[in-house]
Every structure is written in C-alpha cells, then in structure tokens.
Design an enzyme around this catalytic site. Structure first.
Site, PDB file in Angstrom:
ATOM      1  N   GLN A   1       0.831  -1.210   0.000  1.00 53.46           N
ATOM      2  CA  GLN A   1       0.000   0.000   0.000  1.00 53.46           C
ATOM      3  C   GLN A   1       0.868   1.265   0.000  1.00 53.46           C
ATOM      4  OE1 GLN A   1      -1.956   0.725   3.749  1.00 53.46           O
ATOM      5  NE2 GLN A   1      -3.616   1.894   2.823  1.00 53.46           N
ATOM      6  N   GLY A   2       0.841   2.000  -1.092  1.00 54.75           N
ATOM      7  CA  GLY A   2       1.637   3.229  -1.194  1.00 54.75           C
ATOM      8  C   GLY A   2       0.770   4.463  -0.993  1.00 54.75           C
TER       9      GLY A   2
ATOM     10  N   SER B   1       1.046   6.613   2.424  1.00 52.31           N
ATOM     11  CA  SER B   1       1.736   7.609   3.255  1.00 52.31           C
ATOM     12  C   SER B   1       3.033   8.108   2.616  1.00 52.31           C
ATOM     13  CB  SER B   1       2.080   7.007   4.608  1.00 52.31           C
ATOM     14  OG  SER B   1       0.937   6.475   5.203  1.00 52.31           O
TER      15      SER B   1
ATOM     16  N   GLU C   1     -10.104  -1.241   5.680  1.00 53.71           N
ATOM     17  CA  GLU C   1      -8.877  -1.517   6.436  1.00 53.71           C
ATOM     18  C   GLU C   1      -9.166  -1.431   7.934  1.00 53.71           C
ATOM     19  OE1 GLU C   1      -5.682   1.163   5.428  1.00 53.71           O
ATOM     20  OE2 GLU C   1      -4.359   0.375   6.983  1.00 53.71           O
TER      21      GLU C   1
ATOM     22  N   ASN D   1      -5.158   6.958  15.951  1.00 50.18           N
ATOM     23  CA  ASN D   1      -6.388   6.961  16.753  1.00 50.18           C
ATOM     24  C   ASN D   1      -6.913   8.375  16.999  1.00 50.18           C
ATOM     25  OD1 ASN D   1      -5.981   4.246  16.705  1.00 50.18           O
ATOM     26  ND2 ASN D   1      -6.394   3.940  18.874  1.00 50.18           N
ATOM     27  N   GLU D   2      -6.001   9.357  17.044  1.00 45.29           N
ATOM     28  CA  GLU D   2      -6.475  10.746  17.204  1.00 45.29           C
ATOM     29  C   GLU D   2      -7.325  11.131  15.986  1.00 45.29           C
ATOM     30  OE1 GLU D   2      -3.262   9.842  17.594  1.00 45.29           O
ATOM     31  OE2 GLU D   2      -3.123  10.013  19.772  1.00 45.29           O
TER      32      GLU D   2
HETATM   33  C1  FAD Z   1       3.911  -0.119  11.392  1.00 48.56           C
HETATM   34  C2  FAD Z   1       3.279   0.808  10.407  1.00 48.56           C
HETATM   35  C3  FAD Z   1       2.884   0.325   9.180  1.00 48.56           C
HETATM   36  C4  FAD Z   1       2.354   1.181   8.232  1.00 48.56           C
HETATM   37  N1  FAD Z   1       2.050   0.673   6.992  1.00 48.56           N
HETATM   38  C5  FAD Z   1       1.666   1.515   6.016  1.00 48.56           C
HETATM   39  C6  FAD Z   1       1.496   1.052   4.679  1.00 48.56           C
HETATM   40  O1  FAD Z   1       1.663  -0.150   4.376  1.00 48.56           O
HETATM   41  N2  FAD Z   1       1.173   1.941   3.728  1.00 48.56           N
HETATM   42  C7  FAD Z   1       0.966   3.252   4.000  1.00 48.56           C
HETATM   43  O2  FAD Z   1       0.665   3.996   3.083  1.00 48.56           O
HETATM   44  N3  FAD Z   1       1.121   3.741   5.253  1.00 48.56           N
HETATM   45  C8  FAD Z   1       1.473   2.902   6.267  1.00 48.56           C
HETATM   46  N4  FAD Z   1       1.668   3.388   7.540  1.00 48.56           N
HETATM   47  C9  FAD Z   1       1.567   4.825   7.762  1.00 48.56           C
HETATM   48  C10 FAD Z   1       0.416   5.260   8.654  1.00 48.56           C
HETATM   49  O3  FAD Z   1      -0.797   5.243   7.963  1.00 48.56           O
HETATM   50  C11 FAD Z   1       0.788   6.657   9.184  1.00 48.56           C
HETATM   51  O4  FAD Z   1       1.907   6.503  10.031  1.00 48.56           O
HETATM   52  C12 FAD Z   1      -0.345   7.307   9.930  1.00 48.56           C
HETATM   53  O5  FAD Z   1      -1.379   7.661   9.057  1.00 48.56           O
HETATM   54  C13 FAD Z   1       0.135   8.565  10.721  1.00 48.56           C
HETATM   55  O6  FAD Z   1       0.814   9.440   9.881  1.00 48.56           O
HETATM   56  P1  FAD Z   1       2.270   9.999  10.273  1.00 48.56           P
HETATM   57  O7  FAD Z   1       3.127   8.852  10.680  1.00 48.56           O
HETATM   58  O8  FAD Z   1       2.741  10.846   9.130  1.00 48.56           O
HETATM   59  O9  FAD Z   1       2.052  10.894  11.553  1.00 48.56           O
HETATM   60  P2  FAD Z   1       1.545  12.407  11.598  1.00 48.56           P
HETATM   61  O10 FAD Z   1       0.409  12.584  10.669  1.00 48.56           O
HETATM   62  O11 FAD Z   1       2.727  13.315  11.428  1.00 48.56           O
HETATM   63  O12 FAD Z   1       0.992  12.517  13.079  1.00 48.56           O
HETATM   64  C14 FAD Z   1       1.863  12.686  14.198  1.00 48.56           C
HETATM   65  C15 FAD Z   1       0.988  12.738  15.465  1.00 48.56           C
HETATM   66  O13 FAD Z   1       0.100  13.867  15.408  1.00 48.56           O
HETATM   67  C16 FAD Z   1      -1.257  13.462  15.545  1.00 48.56           C
HETATM   68  N5  FAD Z   1      -2.123  14.277  14.678  1.00 48.56           N
HETATM   69  C17 FAD Z   1      -1.875  14.593  13.378  1.00 48.56           C
HETATM   70  N6  FAD Z   1      -2.901  15.337  12.886  1.00 48.56           N
HETATM   71  C18 FAD Z   1      -3.809  15.483  13.888  1.00 48.56           C
HETATM   72  C19 FAD Z   1      -5.083  16.126  14.004  1.00 48.56           C
HETATM   73  N7  FAD Z   1      -5.629  16.762  12.964  1.00 48.56           N
HETATM   74  N8  FAD Z   1      -5.758  16.053  15.190  1.00 48.56           N
HETATM   75  C20 FAD Z   1      -5.212  15.376  16.256  1.00 48.56           C
HETATM   76  N9  FAD Z   1      -3.992  14.761  16.196  1.00 48.56           N
HETATM   77  C21 FAD Z   1      -3.309  14.795  15.033  1.00 48.56           C
HETATM   78  C22 FAD Z   1      -1.279  12.007  15.122  1.00 48.56           C
HETATM   79  O14 FAD Z   1      -2.323  11.303  15.717  1.00 48.56           O
HETATM   80  C23 FAD Z   1       0.091  11.509  15.613  1.00 48.56           C
HETATM   81  O15 FAD Z   1       0.001  11.187  16.980  1.00 48.56           O
HETATM   82  C24 FAD Z   1       2.163   2.541   8.534  1.00 48.56           C
HETATM   83  C25 FAD Z   1       2.535   3.026   9.786  1.00 48.56           C
HETATM   84  C26 FAD Z   1       3.078   2.188  10.716  1.00 48.56           C
HETATM   85  C27 FAD Z   1       3.481   2.739  12.048  1.00 48.56           C
END
Ligand code: FAD
Length: 397
Positions: free
Chosen positions: A126-127, A129, A244, A383-384
C-alpha cells in the site's frame, strides 16, 4: 441480532474446526502462538490452502470469489482461526485493493488482478503515506504526469508494509496539482519491478523488517493501470480505509490473547502465589475482558449491519480505536507477567543466536511484540484522527 448459533451454524463451526485441524500447515503450528516473525513463504502457505478450498475471501461478493457466508458464519470463521492460532492473512490484496478493484475497476481490470489476489500469486503493498503526508494524507506530493498512454511517476512513499516482498503496489498520486487537494489525486496500480522503483528497509523497535521507504523515479505506468477516473482516486482511497479499519479490530485474536496472558499469569509467581491471584493483576485482566466483550458486541452490530447491506461506515473508526488499544494493553500485561524474563529479548531471540534463551518460551517475544504493537494506534490512520472522524461523522460535532 441473535447470539445463539443455529444447528446449521454449529455444523459449520464443526466443519471449520475439522478443516483447520486437517489442513493448517504443520510448519506454521506454534508460530503465531510464539509470536515468531513470519516469512513470505509462511504467509503464502496458509493463503494457498484457503485459496484451494475457496475460503480465502469471505468478505468478497460470491461473483468475485467470496464464500457467500452469512455474517454469523464469518464471525465463526474469525473465532475459529484465532482459537487455532492460525496466522493472519496479509490484508493488502484481500481486504484493501481487492474490494477497490471489484467495486471501481473495469471488467478488464477485474479479470486481470482479482485472480492473483485470491490465489496468493501476487503480493500487494500500500503506497499511501509519504514523509509529511500521513494523517494529512490528501496533501501527498508524489506526482504522476501524463505522457501519451503512460503516467510518469516521481516521489517517495514511506512506512510501506512488506514492500520488500511486493509484486504490485497500489499508490495514491497527484495528477492535478492545481485542483483542491482531494480532487487532484488518482489511484494507480504499479508493478513493483518497474524501472525506477527502489525499496529501502526501515527497522522497527522490535528489530523487525516490516516497513520500508519506496522511492519512485520516472516510473512509467500505463494509463490502463489507473482505477476509476483520473483525479477521483480519493473516492477509492476513502473506501479502502473504511475496509482496512474494520479488519484492524482483531477481536477474535485478542480473545485468544487474553487466554494466553491468563495461562502465563497462572504459571508465573508473585511471591509464593500465582500472579493471577494478585488482586491488582486480576483487576487489569478483568477490565480488559470487559472492554473486549463490549467491542465484540459492537463488531457484531456492525456485522449485522453489513449483512443487511450497509457497508462499513465511520463507525469502523470506533472498532479501530478500541481494538488497537486492547491489543496494546494485552502486550503490556504479557510483558508485565513475564517480568525480568522479558528484559534480555528486546529484539527477540531467534535464528543466529548462539546462546540458550533464559526463562520460559513464552517470554522470548514478549518485549519485541510489546514494541511492535505500538504501531496499532498509528497505522490505518492514527487513533487521534479516528476520534476526529467520530466527532464529525458519527456525533455530528
Ligand atoms: C507499522 C506501520 C505500518 C504502516 N504501513 C503503512 C502502509 O503499508 N502503507 C501506507 O501507506 N502507510 C502505512 N503506515 C503509515 C500510517 O498510515 C501513518 O503513520 C499514519 O497515518 C500517521 O501518519 P504519520 O506517521 O505521518 O504521523 P503524523 O500525521 O505526522 O501525526 C503525528 C501525530 O500527530 C497526531 N495528529 C496529526 N494530525 C492530527 C489532528 N488533525 N488532530 C489530532 N492529532 C493529530 C497524530 O495522531 C500523531 O500522533 C504505517 C505506519 C506504521 C506505524
């Protein structure tokens, strides 16, 4: 919602139990139980057994290869596979891109891609993020520029789970940089062997190679690999995320997990009594069990809704939040229960280690599993963010 199983359901339950007992691959037995890191071959061996039986995609419509099971039968299936400690199937084809393809794809796309997902011959990743575009996914910058009957794709994806094994990936790309964010995105299927794709590992806290960075440099993708209309990929993206999130709840596996923690707590001592006799520990287990039972009923309501023709909606965010928190609490209790025996194995104990492990077998992966499970409240949309969705879409705030 009727909770008693009918005679037909009980017969089905028996059929499932017998099938698993006779067909679950011998080399996988115990692997899920001990929390071992699983190889591509491990995942595929169970997948292929189920594909042969026609039981690989219970959630799919029958016309595309689904089982035609009732909601209760699907529930029995997840209960029984968890009870038998069967490994989980990779979701990227079966629960994510498969439903997108049979819902939004052309007849040619369905014929080309669905059989490989069912058989397990094609491994998907899944591409979505990108660095800087996780929660705010619609801000993604990987761009696809049209060049005749191809797109030329440039950008970087991150956290791409199991991309090191993937044959194909489904990618969100920006096709109209001038449109409103959500309206300039398209959904592309990309052959991971295309020139210009580089996959680099990210090693997680528990020492596992599960996630990756994926770089795309001038990758040429035929226009016919686009699902749905150009710039309408956000519709597919949202549809996929709801699917998902429901799968992430993992109720049956957590029920099995609680049984395992109890077994450990009956064996480990607190002074001269079993840990399970400790009132504080017992209370934590009881609270977890109550929360899990509440989640189970919520999931059953959602399943009943699905069988009445309602697809997973914003309430799947609720299942994701509670399910992932429970999974984390389970690993916390396991680590607490194994105590000091968990400490030497922050990165697990496995092949290549030339010493004898200390402590009981169930202690060796308690720490890596604890660390690994921190991911559950982040992936699939943190979860947020799920709480924001519930506030807006369910509570109307
Ligand atoms: C083990 C693992 C596997 C994954 N696998 C995939 C995959 O296969 N393909 C893929 O595409 N992605 C994948 N992901 C990515 C995942 O979907 C993202 O990590 C997730 O959506 C959070 O984005 P971020 O890491 O950029 O954090 P950020 O968006 O930078 O968030 C950082 C923190 O800020 C909080 N935050 C951000 N915005 C808000 C808001 N508006 N209100 C309240 N709080 C907020 C978040 O909850 C988090 O705690 C994976 C992630 C992990 C950890």
């Amino acid at each position: 919602m009727h909770l008693d199983f009918s005679p037909e359901d009980l017969a089905f339950q028996q059929e499932v139990r017998t099938f698993i007992a006779e067909n679950y691959p011998a080399e996988l037995r115990g692997k899920q139980d001990e929390g071992d890191e699983l190889s591509k071959e491990d995942f595929l061996s169970w997948h292929k057994v189920l594909a042969k039986k026609g039981w690989i995609a219970p959630a799919w419509p029958v016309e595309y290869g689904g089982t035609g099971w009732t909601a209760t039968q699907k529930y029995i299936w997840s209960e029984e596979t968890a009870r038998a400690d069967c490994i989980r199937l990779m979701p990227f084809g079966l629960s994510m891109v498969g439903p997108v393809i049979y819902t939004f794809g052309t007849p040619e796309q369905k014929a080309k891609y669905l059989p490989g997902i069912l058989s397990g011959d094609v491994w998907w990743c899944q591409g979505y993020s990108e660095p800087g575009s996780g929660s705010d996914l619609a801000s993604l910058r990987t761009k696809a520029v049209r060049d005749g009957d191809h797109y030329v794709v440039n950008g970087q994806k991150t956290w791409t789970t199991m991309a090191q094994h993937a044959d194909w990936g489904f990618f969100l790309v920006r096709t109209d940089p001038d449109a409103k964010q959500q309206e300039g995105i398209s959904f592309l299927l990309i052959d991971m062997k295309s020139p210009g794709i580089t996959v680099r590992p990210i090693i997680t806290l528990g020492g596992e190679h599960e996630v990756n960075e994926v770089w795309l440099e001038d990758v040429r993708v035929p226009v016919e690999n686009r699902i749905y209309e150009e710039n309408k990929g956000w519709t597919c993206a949202k549809f996929l995320l709801a699917h998902e999130r429901t799968g992430i709840a993992g109720v049956a596996a957590s029920k099995r997990g609680i049984e395992k923690v109890k077994t450990i707590a009956r064996t480990e001592l607190d002074g001269d009594k079993p840990l399970l006799a400790n009132a504080f520990f017992k209370r934590k287990i009881a609270e977890l069990e109550m929360d899990l039972t509440a989640l189970e009923f919520t999931e059953l309501r959602s399943l009943a809704g699905e069988s009445a023709g309602k697809g997973p909606g914003p309430e799947s965010s609720l299942l994701k939040i509670k399910g992932s928190e429970i999974q984390q609490r389970l690993t916390e209790l396991t680590l607490e229960a194994v105590g000091h025996y968990g400490a030497p194995y922050f990165r697990g104990f496995g092949e290549g280690d030339n010493e004898h492990p200390i402590g009981p077998d169930y202690a060796h992966r308690a720490a890596p599993t604890y660390f690994n499970t921190r991911k559950t409240t982040i992936y699939g949309g943190s979860n947020e963010i799920q709480r924001n969705i519930i506030a807006k879409m369910v509570l109307g705030l």
